[in-house]
Design a protein around this motif. Structure first.
Motif, PDB file in Angstrom:
ATOM      1  N   TYR A 111       0.765  -1.220  -0.047  1.00 38.50           N
ATOM      2  CA  TYR A 111       0.056   0.086   0.186  1.00 38.50           C
ATOM      3  C   TYR A 111       0.848   1.252   0.055  1.00 38.50           C
ATOM      4  O   TYR A 111       2.015   1.279   0.574  1.00 38.50           O
ATOM      5  CB  TYR A 111      -0.719  -0.096   1.211  1.00 38.50           C
ATOM      6  CG  TYR A 111      -1.591  -1.402   1.242  1.00 38.50           C
ATOM      7  CD1 TYR A 111      -2.754  -1.459   0.572  1.00 38.50           C
ATOM      8  CD2 TYR A 111      -1.457  -2.219   2.261  1.00 38.50           C
ATOM      9  CE1 TYR A 111      -3.729  -2.442   0.654  1.00 38.50           C
ATOM     10  CE2 TYR A 111      -2.458  -3.238   2.241  1.00 38.50           C
ATOM     11  CZ  TYR A 111      -3.309  -3.380   1.807  1.00 38.50           C
ATOM     12  OH  TYR A 111      -4.301  -4.440   1.894  1.00 38.50           O
ATOM     13  N   GLU A 115      -3.174   5.341   0.449  1.00 37.99           N
ATOM     14  CA  GLU A 115      -3.963   4.198   0.618  1.00 37.99           C
ATOM     15  C   GLU A 115      -4.192   3.859   1.944  1.00 37.99           C
ATOM     16  O   GLU A 115      -5.331   3.601   2.493  1.00 37.99           O
ATOM     17  CB  GLU A 115      -3.429   3.119  -0.186  1.00 37.99           C
ATOM     18  CG  GLU A 115      -3.900   3.152  -1.625  1.00 37.99           C
ATOM     19  CD  GLU A 115      -2.982   2.266  -2.476  1.00 37.99           C
ATOM     20  OE1 GLU A 115      -3.508   1.901  -3.527  1.00 37.99           O
ATOM     21  OE2 GLU A 115      -2.056   1.693  -2.183  1.00 37.99           O
ATOM     22  N   CYS A 116      -2.906   3.838   2.859  1.00 41.63           N
ATOM     23  CA  CYS A 116      -2.775   3.443   4.273  1.00 41.63           C
ATOM     24  C   CYS A 116      -3.645   4.450   4.993  1.00 41.63           C
ATOM     25  O   CYS A 116      -4.481   3.933   5.997  1.00 41.63           O
ATOM     26  CB  CYS A 116      -1.542   3.299   4.877  1.00 41.63           C
ATOM     27  SG  CYS A 116      -0.540   2.132   4.091  1.00 41.63           S
ATOM     28  N   GLU A 118      -6.154   6.731   3.970  1.00 45.28           N
ATOM     29  CA  GLU A 118      -7.522   6.426   3.659  1.00 45.28           C
ATOM     30  C   GLU A 118      -8.151   4.977   4.113  1.00 45.28           C
ATOM     31  O   GLU A 118      -9.140   5.254   4.885  1.00 45.28           O
ATOM     32  CB  GLU A 118      -7.459   6.262   2.162  1.00 45.28           C
ATOM     33  CG  GLU A 118      -9.244   6.124   1.569  1.00 45.28           C
ATOM     34  CD  GLU A 118      -9.134   6.230   0.172  1.00 45.28           C
ATOM     35  OE1 GLU A 118     -10.255   5.834  -0.169  1.00 45.28           O
ATOM     36  OE2 GLU A 118      -8.247   6.225  -0.458  1.00 45.28           O
ATOM     37  N   SER A 119      -7.499   4.081   4.478  1.00 46.78           N
ATOM     38  CA  SER A 119      -7.982   3.038   5.048  1.00 46.78           C
ATOM     39  C   SER A 119      -8.048   3.078   6.540  1.00 46.78           C
ATOM     40  O   SER A 119      -9.356   2.875   7.283  1.00 46.78           O
ATOM     41  CB  SER A 119      -7.100   1.770   4.977  1.00 46.78           C
ATOM     42  OG  SER A 119      -7.124   1.389   3.415  1.00 46.78           O
ATOM     43  N   ALA A 122     -10.850   5.706   7.326  1.00 45.07           N
ATOM     44  CA  ALA A 122     -12.079   5.186   6.849  1.00 45.07           C
ATOM     45  C   ALA A 122     -13.014   4.545   8.500  1.00 45.07           C
ATOM     46  O   ALA A 122     -14.131   4.257   8.649  1.00 45.07           O
ATOM     47  CB  ALA A 122     -12.098   4.334   5.862  1.00 45.07           C
ATOM     48  N   GLU A 123     -11.806   4.269   9.247  1.00 46.42           N
ATOM     49  CA  GLU A 123     -12.301   3.653  10.618  1.00 46.42           C
ATOM     50  C   GLU A 123     -12.629   4.848  11.558  1.00 46.42           C
ATOM     51  O   GLU A 123     -12.624   4.357  12.832  1.00 46.42           O
ATOM     52  CB  GLU A 123     -11.368   2.581  11.093  1.00 46.42           C
ATOM     53  CG  GLU A 123     -11.184   1.315  10.239  1.00 46.42           C
ATOM     54  CD  GLU A 123     -12.241   0.556   9.769  1.00 46.42           C
ATOM     55  OE1 GLU A 123     -12.966   0.239  11.055  1.00 46.42           O
ATOM     56  OE2 GLU A 123     -12.730  -0.001   9.146  1.00 46.42           O
ATOM     57  N   TYR A 146      -1.701   2.818  11.354  1.00 48.04           N
ATOM     58  CA  TYR A 146      -1.050   3.327  10.367  1.00 48.04           C
ATOM     59  C   TYR A 146       0.384   2.817   9.934  1.00 48.04           C
ATOM     60  O   TYR A 146       0.623   2.571   8.934  1.00 48.04           O
ATOM     61  CB  TYR A 146      -1.216   4.875  10.334  1.00 48.04           C
ATOM     62  CG  TYR A 146      -0.599   5.543   9.071  1.00 48.04           C
ATOM     63  CD1 TYR A 146      -1.316   5.681   7.820  1.00 48.04           C
ATOM     64  CD2 TYR A 146       0.778   5.970   9.107  1.00 48.04           C
ATOM     65  CE1 TYR A 146      -0.464   6.194   6.726  1.00 48.04           C
ATOM     66  CE2 TYR A 146       1.644   6.295   7.881  1.00 48.04           C
ATOM     67  CZ  TYR A 146       0.804   6.500   7.012  1.00 48.04           C
ATOM     68  OH  TYR A 146       1.424   7.019   5.772  1.00 48.04           O
ATOM     69  N   MET A 149       0.237  -1.023   8.989  1.00 52.35           N
ATOM     70  CA  MET A 149      -0.248  -0.752   7.552  1.00 52.35           C
ATOM     71  C   MET A 149       0.774  -0.631   6.360  1.00 52.35           C
ATOM     72  O   MET A 149       0.952  -1.171   5.387  1.00 52.35           O
ATOM     73  CB  MET A 149      -1.509  -0.213   7.459  1.00 52.35           C
ATOM     74  CG  MET A 149      -2.272  -0.587   5.994  1.00 52.35           C
ATOM     75  SD  MET A 149      -3.759   0.041   5.688  1.00 52.35           S
ATOM     76  CE  MET A 149      -4.481  -0.481   4.369  1.00 52.35           C
ATOM     77  N   VAL A 185      -4.883  -4.992   8.891  1.00 51.67           N
ATOM     78  CA  VAL A 185      -4.456  -3.688   8.826  1.00 51.67           C
ATOM     79  C   VAL A 185      -3.414  -3.199   9.792  1.00 51.67           C
ATOM     80  O   VAL A 185      -2.750  -2.179   9.482  1.00 51.67           O
ATOM     81  CB  VAL A 185      -5.606  -2.805   8.796  1.00 51.67           C
ATOM     82  CG1 VAL A 185      -6.511  -2.783   7.122  1.00 51.67           C
ATOM     83  CG2 VAL A 185      -6.366  -2.837   9.746  1.00 51.67           C
ATOM     84  N   ASN A 230     -11.543  -5.392   9.195  1.00 54.37           N
ATOM     85  CA  ASN A 230     -10.691  -4.180   9.586  1.00 54.37           C
ATOM     86  C   ASN A 230     -11.339  -3.712  10.931  1.00 54.37           C
ATOM     87  O   ASN A 230     -10.488  -2.920  11.709  1.00 54.37           O
ATOM     88  CB  ASN A 230     -10.766  -3.037   8.431  1.00 54.37           C
ATOM     89  CG  ASN A 230      -9.966  -3.361   7.388  1.00 54.37           C
ATOM     90  OD1 ASN A 230      -9.189  -4.428   7.137  1.00 54.37           O
ATOM     91  ND2 ASN A 230      -9.864  -2.663   6.293  1.00 54.37           N
TER      92      ASN A 230
END
Length: 311
Positions: A111, A115-116, A118-119, A122-123, A146, A149, A185, A230
């Motif tokens: 990633y 991308e990390c 954003e993931s 998102a949580e 983070y 990931m 993650v 996740n």
């Protein structure tokens, strides 16, 4: 040094370490014109258990010191993320990772930074609710997830496939089976996940079934959840931090074990933050080095969170 900086008009006042014989430049030189404080001697005060050495300093009056202070800010709980700050956070996190040798993306890593982030973001709702539940700074959860990931690479992907093959016999007979690995993650192993969950369940910090890391079916249940869910992986991060603060009972520890410290709180000190970040990594030089790097990442997340929550 103070004289040269002052002569270049780069300072308005100097605190001179005049008694330190190791600074041989002190000998034969007058004080800089803008000196405010001068360290002239080490003196002893107190007796018995209260005996200490302190520096004796003189003052020119150029700097009168500080006589009053604002009251400390109240440790407000974290709030839900404001998307207006996302691009700023993305820039700061990316710039920092670049500065420590992690480019936006590489052929080996799965990633990119973006991308990390954003993931992880998102949580955000789940992280905020967890931070409220445990009175833990959200930045502590964001940082750990983070960081891990960002380190997920092709080797990790290969080992994950070997774990799946070990427990399900699917994926190809040429794979050498591996019983456990860091997964998901937040890159948490099934064994550590089970131990942390068991510890927190037994201390009424979490709810769920008690699993046995030595039982393959239990290990597979935990590993699969960490790898595929996740939400579950993120919810495990604070449990690992609380288990770490409690001394990591039942886990792999350095000789002499880990000390018990306060569980994470909103008023956690930098030293306590460093300790739980280091413990989640392990111990030794590499763990210390990674914890130092994650401390700066924590400050980036925390600065953004503090602006949003207003304190």
């Amino acid at each position: 040094m103070c004289t040269r900086v002052g002569d270049a008009e780069l300072s308005t006042a100097s605190f001179v370490s005049d008694m330190s014989a190791g600074f041989s430049g002190n000998y034969g030189y007058s004080l800089p014109r803008d000196w405010a404080y001068d360290q002239i001697a080490t003196i002893s005060v107190g007796s018995g258990d209260g005996y200490i050495n302190i520096d004796n300093n003189i003052a020119s009056g150029r700097d009168v010191g500080q006589g009053s202070f604002n009251p400390p800010r109240i440790g407000l709980p974290d709030t839900y993320f404001d998307g207006a700050y996302y691009l700023s956070l993305q820039h700061d996190v990316g710039a920092y990772m670049e500065s420590i040798g992690f480019p936006e993306s590489s052929l080996n890593r799965i990633y990119s930074h973006s991308e990390c982030l954003e993931s992880i973001m998102a949580e955000g709702r789940l992280m905020t609710e967890i931070s409220h539940r445990y009175q833990m700074r959200k930045a502590l959860i964001q940082t750990s997830a983070y960081w891990e990931m960002c380190h997920y690479d092709l080797m990790d992907l290969t080992v994950d496939a070997a774990v799946v093959y070990c427990h399900t016999a699917t994926g190809g007979s040429t794979i050498t089976p591996v019983r456990d690995s860091s997964a998901g993650v937040a890159q948490i192993s099934g064994t550590v996940g089970i131990i942390a969950w068991n510890h927190c369940i037994n201390n009424a910090l979490a709810e769920g079934p008690i699993l046995d890391p030595d039982v393959d079916s239990d290990l597979w249940v935990m590993w699969h959840q960490l790898n595929q869910n996740n939400d579950f992986s993120i919810a495990t991060v604070p449990l690992i931090h609380m288990w770490g603060a409690d001394g990591k009972p039942g886990g792999v520890n350095p000789p002499g074990g880990e000390t018990i410290i306060r569980r994470p709180r909103l008023d956690y000190t930098d030293r306590e933050i460093f300790e739980v970040l280091r413990r989640s990594q392990g111990w030794g030089n590499e763990a210390e080095e990674h914890a130092q790097k994650r401390m700066a990442l924590y400050q980036i997340f925390e600065r953004c969170n503090s602006i949003i929550r207003g304190a």
